[in-house]
Design a protein around this motif. Structure first.
Motif, PDB file in Angstrom:
ATOM      1  N   LYS A 121      18.544  19.186   5.616  1.00  0.00           N
ATOM      2  CA  LYS A 121      17.556  19.314   6.698  1.00  0.00           C
ATOM      3  C   LYS A 121      16.432  20.267   6.279  1.00  0.00           C
ATOM      4  CE  LYS A 121      16.985  18.880  11.451  1.00  0.00           C
ATOM      5  NZ  LYS A 121      17.592  18.394  12.640  1.00  0.00           N
ATOM      6  N   GLN A 122      16.784  21.364   5.618  1.00  0.00           N
ATOM      7  CA  GLN A 122      15.764  22.292   5.137  1.00  0.00           C
ATOM      8  C   GLN A 122      14.917  21.623   4.049  1.00  0.00           C
ATOM      9  OE1 GLN A 122      17.804  25.879   3.948  1.00  0.00           O
ATOM     10  NE2 GLN A 122      18.705  26.142   5.978  1.00  0.00           N
ATOM     11  N   ARG A 123      15.560  20.853   3.179  1.00  0.00           N
ATOM     12  CA  ARG A 123      14.840  20.136   2.125  1.00  0.00           C
ATOM     13  C   ARG A 123      13.863  19.142   2.752  1.00  0.00           C
ATOM     14  NH1 ARG A 123      18.910  18.754  -1.058  1.00  0.00           N
ATOM     15  NH2 ARG A 123      19.380  16.871   0.103  1.00  0.00           N
ATOM     16  N   ALA A 124      14.302  18.442   3.796  1.00  0.00           N
ATOM     17  CA  ALA A 124      13.421  17.487   4.477  1.00  0.00           C
ATOM     18  C   ALA A 124      12.198  18.197   5.038  1.00  0.00           C
ATOM     19  CB  ALA A 124      14.182  16.765   5.583  1.00  0.00           C
ATOM     20  N   VAL A 125      12.394  19.351   5.653  1.00  0.00           N
ATOM     21  CA  VAL A 125      11.274  20.112   6.209  1.00  0.00           C
ATOM     22  C   VAL A 125      10.324  20.534   5.096  1.00  0.00           C
ATOM     23  CG1 VAL A 125      10.644  22.273   7.350  1.00  0.00           C
ATOM     24  CG2 VAL A 125      12.497  20.902   8.261  1.00  0.00           C
ATOM     25  N   LEU A 126      10.847  21.036   3.988  1.00  0.00           N
ATOM     26  CA  LEU A 126       9.994  21.478   2.881  1.00  0.00           C
ATOM     27  C   LEU A 126       9.210  20.321   2.279  1.00  0.00           C
ATOM     28  CD1 LEU A 126      12.345  24.023   1.070  1.00  0.00           C
ATOM     29  CD2 LEU A 126      10.459  24.509   2.649  1.00  0.00           C
ATOM     30  N   VAL A 127       9.859  19.184   2.094  1.00  0.00           N
ATOM     31  CA  VAL A 127       9.173  18.019   1.527  1.00  0.00           C
ATOM     32  C   VAL A 127       8.072  17.537   2.470  1.00  0.00           C
ATOM     33  CG1 VAL A 127       9.466  15.583   0.895  1.00  0.00           C
ATOM     34  CG2 VAL A 127      11.077  17.282   0.042  1.00  0.00           C
ATOM     35  N   ARG A 184       6.507  19.266   4.793  1.00  0.00           N
ATOM     36  CA  ARG A 184       5.439  20.264   4.922  1.00  0.00           C
ATOM     37  C   ARG A 184       4.591  20.369   3.657  1.00  0.00           C
ATOM     38  NH1 ARG A 184       5.238  24.926   8.006  1.00  0.00           N
ATOM     39  NH2 ARG A 184       3.135  24.811   7.183  1.00  0.00           N
ATOM     40  N   TYR A 185       5.229  20.538   2.511  1.00  0.00           N
ATOM     41  CA  TYR A 185       4.491  20.912   1.313  1.00  0.00           C
ATOM     42  C   TYR A 185       4.177  19.760   0.372  1.00  0.00           C
ATOM     43  CZ  TYR A 185       5.496  25.480   3.096  1.00  0.00           C
ATOM     44  OH  TYR A 185       5.577  26.570   3.917  1.00  0.00           O
ATOM     45  N   PHE A 186       4.867  18.634   0.489  1.00  0.00           N
ATOM     46  CA  PHE A 186       4.572  17.502  -0.379  1.00  0.00           C
ATOM     47  C   PHE A 186       3.903  16.368   0.381  1.00  0.00           C
ATOM     48  CE2 PHE A 186       7.901  19.802  -2.546  1.00  0.00           C
ATOM     49  CZ  PHE A 186       7.339  19.936  -3.806  1.00  0.00           C
ATOM     50  N   GLU A 187       4.263  16.195   1.648  1.00  0.00           N
ATOM     51  CA  GLU A 187       3.622  15.181   2.479  1.00  0.00           C
ATOM     52  C   GLU A 187       2.420  15.756   3.220  1.00  0.00           C
ATOM     53  OE1 GLU A 187       4.227  11.715   3.277  1.00  0.00           O
ATOM     54  OE2 GLU A 187       5.103  11.967   1.295  1.00  0.00           O
ATOM     55  N   GLY A 188       2.317  17.081   3.306  1.00  0.00           N
ATOM     56  CA  GLY A 188       1.162  17.725   3.909  1.00  0.00           C
ATOM     57  C   GLY A 188       1.128  17.698   5.429  1.00  0.00           C
ATOM     58  N   LEU A 189       2.288  17.511   6.061  1.00  0.00           N
ATOM     59  CA  LEU A 189       2.320  17.518   7.523  1.00  0.00           C
ATOM     60  C   LEU A 189       2.275  18.950   8.042  1.00  0.00           C
ATOM     61  CD1 LEU A 189       5.079  14.875   8.341  1.00  0.00           C
ATOM     62  CD2 LEU A 189       2.609  14.571   8.320  1.00  0.00           C
ATOM     63  N   THR A 239       3.609  29.146  -1.404  1.00  0.00           N
ATOM     64  CA  THR A 239       3.582  28.150  -0.333  1.00  0.00           C
ATOM     65  C   THR A 239       2.189  28.019   0.271  1.00  0.00           C
ATOM     66  OG1 THR A 239       4.204  29.822   1.279  1.00  0.00           O
ATOM     67  CG2 THR A 239       5.988  28.562   0.277  1.00  0.00           C
ATOM     68  N   ARG A 240       1.188  28.511  -0.388  1.00  0.00           N
ATOM     69  CA  ARG A 240      -0.167  28.458   0.156  1.00  0.00           C
ATOM     70  C   ARG A 240      -0.760  27.072   0.051  1.00  0.00           C
ATOM     71  NH1 ARG A 240      -1.609  33.639  -3.137  1.00  0.00           N
ATOM     72  NH2 ARG A 240      -0.597  32.247  -4.570  1.00  0.00           N
ATOM     73  N   GLY A 241      -0.167  26.202  -0.754  1.00  0.00           N
ATOM     74  CA  GLY A 241      -0.476  24.846  -0.777  1.00  0.00           C
ATOM     75  C   GLY A 241      -1.580  24.215  -1.324  1.00  0.00           C
ATOM     76  N   ALA A 281       0.808  -1.216   0.000  1.00  0.00           N
ATOM     77  CA  ALA A 281       0.000   0.000   0.000  1.00  0.00           C
ATOM     78  C   ALA A 281       0.845   1.272   0.000  1.00  0.00           C
ATOM     79  CB  ALA A 281      -0.931   0.006   1.218  1.00  0.00           C
ATOM     80  N   LYS A 282       2.018   1.240   0.617  1.00  0.00           N
ATOM     81  CA  LYS A 282       2.805   2.458   0.828  1.00  0.00           C
ATOM     82  C   LYS A 282       4.063   2.568  -0.026  1.00  0.00           C
ATOM     83  CE  LYS A 282       0.199   4.145   4.016  1.00  0.00           C
ATOM     84  NZ  LYS A 282      -0.376   5.465   3.972  1.00  0.00           N
ATOM     85  N   ARG A 283       4.426   1.530  -0.728  1.00  0.00           N
ATOM     86  CA  ARG A 283       5.685   1.498  -1.482  1.00  0.00           C
ATOM     87  C   ARG A 283       5.859   2.712  -2.388  1.00  0.00           C
ATOM     88  NH1 ARG A 283       5.450  -3.586  -4.403  1.00  0.00           N
ATOM     89  NH2 ARG A 283       3.723  -2.528  -5.394  1.00  0.00           N
ATOM     90  N   ASP A 284       4.872   3.002  -3.203  1.00  0.00           N
ATOM     91  CA  ASP A 284       5.003   4.092  -4.176  1.00  0.00           C
ATOM     92  C   ASP A 284       5.080   5.465  -3.518  1.00  0.00           C
ATOM     93  OD1 ASP A 284       5.029   2.269  -6.264  1.00  0.00           O
ATOM     94  OD2 ASP A 284       2.875   2.445  -6.625  1.00  0.00           O
ATOM     95  N   SER A 285       4.268   5.702  -2.499  1.00  0.00           N
ATOM     96  CA  SER A 285       4.292   7.023  -1.865  1.00  0.00           C
ATOM     97  C   SER A 285       5.599   7.251  -1.103  1.00  0.00           C
ATOM     98  CB  SER A 285       3.085   7.219  -0.953  1.00  0.00           C
ATOM     99  OG  SER A 285       3.139   6.345   0.146  1.00  0.00           O
ATOM    100  N   VAL A 286       6.118   6.216  -0.468  1.00  0.00           N
ATOM    101  CA  VAL A 286       7.398   6.348   0.231  1.00  0.00           C
ATOM    102  C   VAL A 286       8.520   6.612  -0.778  1.00  0.00           C
ATOM    103  CG1 VAL A 286       9.121   5.093   1.608  1.00  0.00           C
ATOM    104  CG2 VAL A 286       6.697   4.995   2.237  1.00  0.00           C
ATOM    105  N   ARG A 287       8.467   5.938  -1.899  1.00  0.00           N
ATOM    106  CA  ARG A 287       9.490   6.140  -2.946  1.00  0.00           C
ATOM    107  C   ARG A 287       9.422   7.565  -3.500  1.00  0.00           C
ATOM    108  NH1 ARG A 287       9.689   4.782  -8.763  1.00  0.00           N
ATOM    109  NH2 ARG A 287      11.889   4.490  -9.264  1.00  0.00           N
ATOM    110  N   ARG A 288       8.210   8.087  -3.707  1.00  0.00           N
ATOM    111  CA  ARG A 288       8.072   9.464  -4.209  1.00  0.00           C
ATOM    112  C   ARG A 288       8.621  10.465  -3.198  1.00  0.00           C
ATOM    113  NH1 ARG A 288       3.174   7.578  -6.178  1.00  0.00           N
ATOM    114  NH2 ARG A 288       2.093   8.279  -4.313  1.00  0.00           N
ATOM    115  N   THR A 289       8.321  10.265  -1.941  1.00  0.00           N
ATOM    116  CA  THR A 289       8.843  11.156  -0.909  1.00  0.00           C
ATOM    117  C   THR A 289      10.363  11.090  -0.871  1.00  0.00           C
ATOM    118  OG1 THR A 289       6.837  10.919   0.396  1.00  0.00           O
ATOM    119  CG2 THR A 289       8.804  11.687   1.557  1.00  0.00           C
ATOM    120  N   ALA A 290      10.902   9.896  -0.970  1.00  0.00           N
ATOM    121  CA  ALA A 290      12.358   9.731  -0.987  1.00  0.00           C
ATOM    122  C   ALA A 290      12.964  10.460  -2.178  1.00  0.00           C
ATOM    123  CB  ALA A 290      12.724   8.246  -1.020  1.00  0.00           C
TER     124      ALA A 290
END
Length: 173
Positions: free
Chosen positions: A121-127, A129-134, A171-173, A15-24
């Motif tokens: 670290k900044q890239r991780a925060v941006l991903v 926040r704005y791509f994972e929606g946390l 960044t309004r998302g 169920a999660k393989r593709d979404s985890v790969r995209r985030t990576a």
């Protein structure tokens, strides 16, 4: 691992393989490295699968493992070199494409290239926040830092993106 545990893990992985790969991929900018990072996260999860009591926390565990692996990997000296397998297309070859498609591809490529210039670290925060929606607190829990740190890393990361892209980042998302 018991058969039931194996089955649960297999279902979660499927169920999660593709979404985890995209985030990576968003974290590192390379599909091969993204595969390695996703594998690292899933192997770590598999090792601890029986010990996880709250299955609702599995996504957070995988996300945290993935981000930490990406940051650790970016610190390795051989990762500072940049190679490419892609040769730029001549401008004449691009002229025949539809403008809307070319703009979409260009924007996506520009964003990926700009993310590569943002510290890990900044890239991780941006991903996150704005791509994972946390939200800010979710990112703070994932990275094991304070909410203030997430806010400052977000601000610095967006400033770096703006500088690299040379335009305002929405960044309004």
């Amino acid at each position: 691992m018991a058969h039931h545990d194996d089955q649960e893990f297999a279902e979660y992985f499927a169920a999660k393989r593709d979404s985890v790969r995209r985030t990576a991929y968003l974290l590192c900018g390379d599909w091969h490295r993204a595969d390695d990072l996703a594998q690292t996260a899933f192997v770590s999860l598999h090792r601890r699968w029986r010990k996880i009591r709250d299955r609702r926390a599995v996504d957070a565990y995988v996300r945290k493992t993935l981000v930490r692996a990406a940051i650790d990997e970016s610190r390795r000296p051989w990762r500072r070199e940049r190679h490419t397998d892609e040769v730029p297309e001549p401008v004449a070859a691009q002229a025949g494409r539809r403008d809307a498609l070319a703009e979409t591809v260009s924007t996506r490529a520009d964003l990926r290239a700009a993310l590569a210039h943002v510290p890990s670290k900044q890239r991780a925060v941006l991903v996150l926040r704005y791509f994972e929606g946390l939200d800010v607190s979710g990112v703070a829990r994932t990275l094991g830092c304070s909410e203030g740190n997430v806010k400052s890393q977000t601000s610095r990361g967006l400033a770096k993106l703006r500088a690299v892209l040379g335009e305002e980042v929405d960044t309004r998302g």
